[in-house]
Design an enzyme around this catalytic site. Structure first.
Site, PDB file in Angstrom:
ATOM      1  N   HIS A   1     -49.843   1.477 -23.139  1.00 24.31           N
ATOM      2  CA  HIS A   1     -48.445   0.526 -22.697  1.00 24.31           C
ATOM      3  C   HIS A   1     -47.209   1.390 -21.891  1.00 24.31           C
ATOM      4  O   HIS A   1     -46.291   0.726 -21.929  1.00 24.31           O
ATOM      5  CB  HIS A   1     -47.957  -0.336 -23.415  1.00 24.31           C
ATOM      6  CG  HIS A   1     -49.446  -1.271 -23.525  1.00 24.31           C
ATOM      7  ND1 HIS A   1     -49.546  -2.470 -22.425  1.00 24.31           N
ATOM      8  CD2 HIS A   1     -50.351  -2.393 -24.862  1.00 24.31           C
ATOM      9  CE1 HIS A   1     -50.359  -3.170 -22.723  1.00 24.31           C
ATOM     10  NE2 HIS A   1     -51.124  -2.983 -24.273  1.00 24.31           N
TER      11      HIS A   1
ATOM     12  N   HIS B   1     -54.307   6.963 -30.003  1.00 24.83           N
ATOM     13  CA  HIS B   1     -54.050   5.243 -29.741  1.00 24.83           C
ATOM     14  C   HIS B   1     -56.030   5.170 -28.609  1.00 24.83           C
ATOM     15  O   HIS B   1     -55.848   5.261 -28.156  1.00 24.83           O
ATOM     16  CB  HIS B   1     -53.452   5.843 -28.592  1.00 24.83           C
ATOM     17  CG  HIS B   1     -52.696   4.161 -28.534  1.00 24.83           C
ATOM     18  ND1 HIS B   1     -52.130   3.426 -29.277  1.00 24.83           N
ATOM     19  CD2 HIS B   1     -52.514   3.262 -27.647  1.00 24.83           C
ATOM     20  CE1 HIS B   1     -51.413   2.266 -28.948  1.00 24.83           C
ATOM     21  NE2 HIS B   1     -51.788   2.075 -27.922  1.00 24.83           N
TER      22      HIS B   1
END
Length: 276
Positions: free
Chosen positions: A68, A153
């Site tokens: 993001h 991540h």
């Protein structure tokens, strides 16, 4: 050396809890170096410059991100001004910002932080394993860095575990982020690398991954999006891990979960509290 890592900060609730708690934790644990994943800190999607400076001022030495990172378009510009904000290292060449950096800890040690993004069930970026290998080759443990922390991540636990074993003995810690749910597999691998599949989030757990429950439930039931996801605003739990590092080798002696506030069971690293 004492490394403190705090997981994905989600929305205003998670941000407020993190900003209130982090200065106290640095002092309570005598933490030498702190990494915070801030990729969901701006309304649950991305990070703004104002929020980044708040996290840094609260005591984060480095802020990592993930898929993001570009949700707030301003990040494409301001990331170039902040060495302490990392985006995944395996974005293509020419992407703004950087995915790794060597930073000075409070005790004077040099800490290499690498931020990488998984590819299983995620965007098809460059190979994270080769990208991490390149960073370790350029600045190895005790060959340039006193400690090496990798924020991986990723969605799949298999990919996270594979990364940890891939660098075992060559990095201090591999910390999984992205799924927002703290796992119970914290361990020091055979070669001395600390690992956890997911550090969890700093957010409201009376939610679906930090978001108000109604819209995610509706989408599961109808397969129709009726409105944007919005972060839940209840009391947040601050989640992360503490890592005790052997200064002689740069490898981990111990890793333990941190869960403070909110509705989850509470946890702190006993090996730090016993020494306090």
């Amino acid at each position: 050396m004492r490394l403190l890592f705090l997981g994905d900060v989600v929305g205003r609730s998670g941000r407020a809890a993190l900003l209130e708690t982090l200065p106290k934790l640095r002092e309570r644990y005598a933490a030498d170096f702190v990494v915070v994943n801030g990729e969901n800190s701006a309304g649950g999607f991305g990070i703004s410059e104002v929020i980044l400076t708040e996290l840094l001022d609260a005591g984060a030495d480095v802020v990592t991100t993930g898929n993001h990172i570009w949700d707030q378009r301003e990040a494409l510009v301001f990331i170039e001004r902040y060495d302490r904000l990392l985006r995944p290292v395996n974005f293509p060449a020419g992407t703004p910002g950087k995915g790794a950096g060597l930073f000075k800890a409070a005790n004077g040690a040099d800490v290499l932080v690498v931020n990488a993004l998984g590819r299983v069930f995620m965007s098809d970026l460059d190979d994270p394993f080769r990208a991490v290998e390149d960073e370790l080759a350029a600045c190895g443990l005790k060959l340039g860095a006193d400690a090496i922390l990798i924020d991986f991540h990723a969605e799949a636990t298999s990919e996270k575990q594979a990364m940890a074993h891939f660098v075992d003995g060559r990095a201090t810690a591999v910390i999984g982020t992205h799924t927002h749910v703290p796992t119970a597999d914290e361990q020091v691998l055979n070669g001395g690398t600390a690992y956890i599949s997911d550090a969890g989030m700093c957010g409201d757990f009376d939610s679906v991954l930090g978001m108000d429950k109604e819209e995610p439930i509706s989408r599961f039931l109808t397969k129709i999006a009726s409105r944007r996801f919005a972060p839940s605003k209840g009391a947040a739990t601050v989640c992360g891990v503490g890592i005790e590092v052997d200064d002689a080798t740069g490898l981990a002696r111990a890793i333990a979960p941190i869960r403070l506030g909110g509705r989850l069971s509470q946890a702190e690293p006993a090996f730090w509290l016993e020494e306090a």
